[in-house]
Design an enzyme around this catalytic site. Structure first.
Site, PDB file in Angstrom:
ATOM      1  N   TRP A   1      32.501   9.644 -28.790  1.00  0.00           N
ATOM      2  CA  TRP A   1      30.929   8.685 -28.776  1.00  0.00           C
ATOM      3  C   TRP A   1      30.301   9.074 -30.166  1.00  0.00           C
ATOM      4  O   TRP A   1      30.028  10.067 -30.582  1.00  0.00           O
ATOM      5  CB  TRP A   1      30.244   9.081 -27.516  1.00  0.00           C
ATOM      6  CG  TRP A   1      30.739   8.729 -26.416  1.00  0.00           C
ATOM      7  CD1 TRP A   1      31.910   8.009 -26.089  1.00  0.00           C
ATOM      8  CD2 TRP A   1      30.190   8.743 -25.095  1.00  0.00           C
ATOM      9  NE1 TRP A   1      32.230   7.972 -24.692  1.00  0.00           N
ATOM     10  CE2 TRP A   1      30.995   8.484 -24.195  1.00  0.00           C
ATOM     11  CE3 TRP A   1      28.818   9.171 -24.700  1.00  0.00           C
ATOM     12  CZ2 TRP A   1      30.764   8.346 -22.725  1.00  0.00           C
ATOM     13  CZ3 TRP A   1      28.512   9.323 -23.258  1.00  0.00           C
ATOM     14  CH2 TRP A   1      29.316   8.890 -22.293  1.00  0.00           C
TER      15      TRP A   1
ATOM     16  N   LYS B   1      31.916   3.684 -28.960  1.00  0.00           N
ATOM     17  CA  LYS B   1      33.119   4.424 -28.551  1.00  0.00           C
ATOM     18  C   LYS B   1      34.348   4.233 -29.727  1.00  0.00           C
ATOM     19  O   LYS B   1      35.077   3.463 -29.596  1.00  0.00           O
ATOM     20  CB  LYS B   1      33.598   4.022 -27.139  1.00  0.00           C
ATOM     21  CG  LYS B   1      32.733   4.453 -26.097  1.00  0.00           C
ATOM     22  CD  LYS B   1      33.052   4.182 -24.665  1.00  0.00           C
ATOM     23  CE  LYS B   1      31.769   4.942 -23.704  1.00  0.00           C
ATOM     24  NZ  LYS B   1      31.871   4.557 -22.394  1.00  0.00           N
TER      25      LYS B   1
ATOM     26  N   THR C   1      10.816  -4.589 -14.210  1.00  0.00           N
ATOM     27  CA  THR C   1      11.719  -3.986 -15.443  1.00  0.00           C
ATOM     28  C   THR C   1      12.051  -5.420 -16.173  1.00  0.00           C
ATOM     29  O   THR C   1      12.349  -6.181 -15.359  1.00  0.00           O
ATOM     30  CB  THR C   1      12.797  -3.183 -15.221  1.00  0.00           C
ATOM     31  OG1 THR C   1      13.646  -3.975 -14.631  1.00  0.00           O
ATOM     32  CG2 THR C   1      12.823  -1.951 -14.551  1.00  0.00           C
TER      33      THR C   1
ATOM     34  N   GLU D   1      11.212   2.871 -13.695  1.00  0.00           N
ATOM     35  CA  GLU D   1      11.497   3.310 -12.354  1.00  0.00           C
ATOM     36  C   GLU D   1      11.232   4.761 -12.128  1.00  0.00           C
ATOM     37  O   GLU D   1      11.459   5.285 -11.035  1.00  0.00           O
ATOM     38  CB  GLU D   1      13.232   3.160 -12.430  1.00  0.00           C
ATOM     39  CG  GLU D   1      14.053   1.844 -12.234  1.00  0.00           C
ATOM     40  CD  GLU D   1      14.162   1.299 -13.701  1.00  0.00           C
ATOM     41  OE1 GLU D   1      13.362   1.607 -14.503  1.00  0.00           O
ATOM     42  OE2 GLU D   1      15.032   0.349 -13.765  1.00  0.00           O
TER      43      GLU D   1
HETATM   44  P1  ADP Z   1      12.717  -2.185 -19.755  1.00  0.00           P
HETATM   45  O1  ADP Z   1      12.485  -2.239 -21.423  1.00  0.00           O
HETATM   46  O2  ADP Z   1      13.938  -2.475 -19.351  1.00  0.00           O
HETATM   47  O3  ADP Z   1      11.614  -2.789 -19.000  1.00  0.00           O
HETATM   48  P2  ADP Z   1      11.524   0.450 -19.587  1.00  0.00           P
HETATM   49  O4  ADP Z   1      10.244  -0.205 -20.374  1.00  0.00           O
HETATM   50  O5  ADP Z   1      11.344   1.155 -18.236  1.00  0.00           O
HETATM   51  O6  ADP Z   1      12.475  -0.738 -19.346  1.00  0.00           O
HETATM   52  O7  ADP Z   1      12.176   1.332 -20.812  1.00  0.00           O
HETATM   53  C1  ADP Z   1      13.039   2.449 -20.288  1.00  0.00           C
HETATM   54  C2  ADP Z   1      14.063   2.624 -21.418  1.00  0.00           C
HETATM   55  O8  ADP Z   1      13.570   2.817 -22.724  1.00  0.00           O
HETATM   56  C3  ADP Z   1      14.740   3.926 -21.311  1.00  0.00           C
HETATM   57  O9  ADP Z   1      15.706   3.960 -20.360  1.00  0.00           O
HETATM   58  C4  ADP Z   1      15.268   4.113 -22.649  1.00  0.00           C
HETATM   59  O10 ADP Z   1      16.492   3.871 -22.918  1.00  0.00           O
HETATM   60  C5  ADP Z   1      14.170   3.681 -23.666  1.00  0.00           C
HETATM   61  N1  ADP Z   1      13.189   4.747 -24.144  1.00  0.00           N
HETATM   62  C6  ADP Z   1      12.110   5.132 -23.364  1.00  0.00           C
HETATM   63  N2  ADP Z   1      11.414   6.210 -24.332  1.00  0.00           N
HETATM   64  C7  ADP Z   1      12.431   6.314 -25.138  1.00  0.00           C
HETATM   65  C8  ADP Z   1      12.365   7.305 -25.960  1.00  0.00           C
HETATM   66  N3  ADP Z   1      11.131   8.330 -26.388  1.00  0.00           N
HETATM   67  N4  ADP Z   1      13.284   7.453 -26.935  1.00  0.00           N
HETATM   68  C9  ADP Z   1      14.451   6.619 -26.679  1.00  0.00           C
HETATM   69  N5  ADP Z   1      14.544   5.731 -25.843  1.00  0.00           N
HETATM   70  C10 ADP Z   1      13.499   5.535 -25.138  1.00  0.00           C
END
Ligand code: ADP
Length: 575
Positions: free
Chosen positions: A442, A437, A185, A329
């Site tokens: 929220w 918050k 990630t 994940e």
């Molecule tokens: P990183 O950017 O940390 O590598 P990921 O690519 O796995 O992580 O991104 C996961 C995160 O992206 C999710 O936990 C969420 O916050 C955000 N995300 C993914 N798809 C959507 C969606 N359709 N709408 C809003 N947020 C999203």
């Protein structure tokens, strides 16, 4: 008593074996990094993957060893994946959009032994080579004619490398629970974390993704994953396409609107998947050039929230938008917005409202929302809670990390905040760390951002919480204007007023030239909050503005030769 059925391990090699048997001549089309359109098929992908596996074994790669790829979506990248997993080793997809130091960190953490890279990334690797101590050899994903002169250790052209073996080889047998793939990630906070997929989790996740309520793949489908192979298994498409015999169209390094449009039309693509940024570029292109999409039926958008206006624009063109959510994940898909019978009567605005939600969990994924104490919250579509998941393709721990990541019921906390309605549709209202918050209640930053980008002058919006003596935090809206437009803050507030509760209305609107993004192209709110603090501290008085702090910060970064303020992340420069 055990059942009396055959044990048929769910390993990745079976996917390409199946495709080469039942859909041998189904095409895999690539816009190559060298520029030309290259046509392959599933039989050829399998034959060449076998050579990769054989060559890896000859190089002494043993089951469980990590082999990295740093590459765009291409047939060579795909066959390399199947070859690595078919040798019992672990394909480690490195995201080239990460910052160079992060790339060095994860290659070292993963202890990658070989690194297969596109020509595009040779300069980047040369700049990092001293730090990549575990890498014994670099294989450049091209032929001899296109390999640049390089000082990378023992570098060789991929075509020469696989030609050193004959392909008369059998896949290395592994347990279906063995590790197959590794993806880190981006680690906006702390070090990147490695997610270690198993053969079984990849197969089950991909099978779930083939279903009609997900990617809806069949042998007659033509799918174009704009989402990269290095971004969490290209949302399963590297497996689910061959699993069904769907034709696969791989866009290489050119992801701009014109290039994607050309492939969608020339290959008559029926289904495509990517992040909102890519679809915004395509829409701009379609509008500017007045072009139709003649074959596309299904567009999957995820990775970040799809703006309402984007969903409307594609639906108006007769393309069904499937809003999906997930994370590295989760392999990565956790939910997808297909239409259940209980909501099939919805039309117009109400239908778009539903499509703005991130959809429901497919089989293999279980969800719950909880309060901070871990108590389950109701599925009423209103109550926000921490979104937690369990399932067949959800991480149970991070690679080479000791800390437990599951709660008492075995659920993983996604770090997202969401509602789930009575029909099971989930809607992300925020990242847990981004939710505002205010007075004990929220406020969803994401909801405000989506509404703000609905304003005709706004290109991009971010909402962050800023400290407030009475309410704890209050929302600050930071916006970028569309080209040639100017944003009048008051008109923006008036645009929001009828759509949200009065206490949700931002206390201030800042207009900036660009917003900071992370290496994966998401809004970088950590950076934005830092800028807001900087604005409050360095530029005293009532006129303290993020726009100014932003300018000062960019100047400082520029002086330090630091490109981490590049709004698209450094990777875009290298495309
Ligand atoms: P990183 O950017 O940390 O590598 P990921 O690519 O796995 O992580 O991104 C996961 C995160 O992206 C999710 O936990 C969420 O916050 C955000 N995300 C993914 N798809 C959507 C969606 N359709 N709408 C809003 N947020 C999203």
């Amino acid at each position: 008593m055990l059942g009396l059925m055959q044990h048929w391990p769910l390993v990745i090699s079976r996917i390409i074996d199946y495709a080469a048997c039942q859909h041998a001549s189904r095409e895999v089309v690539t816009r190559s990094v060298e520029g030309s359109i290259v046509r392959s098929d599933y039989a050829a992908i399998r034959a060449r993957a076998l050579k990769v596996a054989q060559r890896l074994v000859r190089a002494g790669i043993a089951p469980g060893d990590r082999v990295a790829t740093l590459a765009w979506n291409s047939a060579r990248h795909l066959e390399a994946w199947y070859g690595i997993a078919g040798a019992g080793a672990i394909y480690h997809t490195v995201n080239p959009r990460l910052f160079p130091e992060q790339i060095a960190w994860i290659v070292t953490h993963a202890a990658d032994r070989l690194l297969l890279a596109d020509v595009t990334f040779v300069p980047l690797l040369e700049s990092l080579a001293d730090k990549l101590a575990t890498v014994e050899r670099y294989v450049i994903l091209t032929d001899r004619a296109h390999v640049p002169d390089t000082r990378l250790r023992d570098a060789i052209a991929y075509e020469d490398w696989i030609d050193e073996v004959d392909g008369d080889f059998a896949w290395v047998g592994v347990d279906e629970r063995a590790a197959a793939g590794l993806c880190y990630t981006s680690g906006t906070t702390g070090d990147p974390k490695g997610v270690l997929y198993s053969h079984r989790s990849n197969v089950l996740h991909s099978m779930a993704m083939c279903a009609p309520d997900a990617l809806g793949l069949a042998s007659r489908s033509v799918i174009l994953p704009v989402v990269p192979l290095f971004h969490a298994n290209s949302w399963s498409i590297a497996f689910s396409a061959p699993m069904t015999g769907a034709k696969l169209v791989l866009p290489g390094a050119q992801l701009d609107g014109a290039s994607i449009y050309e492939l969608l039309e020339s290959e008559q693509v029926t289904c495509t998947a990517g992040v909102p940024t890519v679809w915004a570029m395509l829409l701009q292109y379609l509008q500017k050039e007045q072009q139709p999409l003649t074959s596309l039926r299904r567009l999957v958008v995820g990775g970040a929230a799809a703006p309402r206006s984007m969903i409307e624009a594609f639906e108006a063109r007769g393309i069904e938008v499937f809003h999906a959510w997930g994370m590295t994940e989760m392999s990565p898909v956790g939910s997808i917005g297909s239409i259940k019978p209980s909501v099939a009567h919805l039309r117009g605005e109400a239908l778009i409202d539903l499509k703005c939600k991130q959809g429901f969990a497919p089989f293999t994924v279980e969800m719950k929302i909880t309060d901070d104490a871990g108590r389950r919250l109701p599925w009423d579509g209103k109550t926000f809670g921490r979104l937690k998941v369990a399932g067949a393709a959800v991480a149970s721990a991070y690679f080479r990390a000791d800390a437990g990541i599951l709660d008492d019921e075995g659920y993983f906390d996604t770090g997202d905040v969401a509602t789930i309605d009575a029909h099971g549709y989930m809607q992300i209202t925020d990242r847990a760390k981004d939710v505002i918050k205010s007075g004990g209640e929220w406020i969803s930053s994401v909801a405000l951002e989506n509404l703000a980008v609905g304003h005709p002058d706004v290109a991009e919006a971010a909402v962050i919480g800023v400290p407030h003596p009475k309410w704890g935090e209050r929302p600050l809206l930071v916006v970028v204007a569309k080209e040639g437009r100017e944003i009048e803050p008051r008109s923006l507030i008036e645009h929001l007023r009828p759509k949200v509760a009065s206490w949700w209305l931002p206390d201030a609107v800042e207009v900036v030239a660009a917003l900071p993004h992370t290496a994966t192209g998401k809004l970088d709110k950590v950076k934005l909050r830092a800028l807001a603090r900087l604005a409050a501290r360095d530029l005293d008085g009532d006129g303290a503005r993020i726009a100014e702090a932003w300018h000062v910060d960019r100047m400082r970064a520029g002086a330090a030769g630091n490109d981490d303020l590049n709004v698209f992340g450094p990777g875009r420069d290298r495309q």
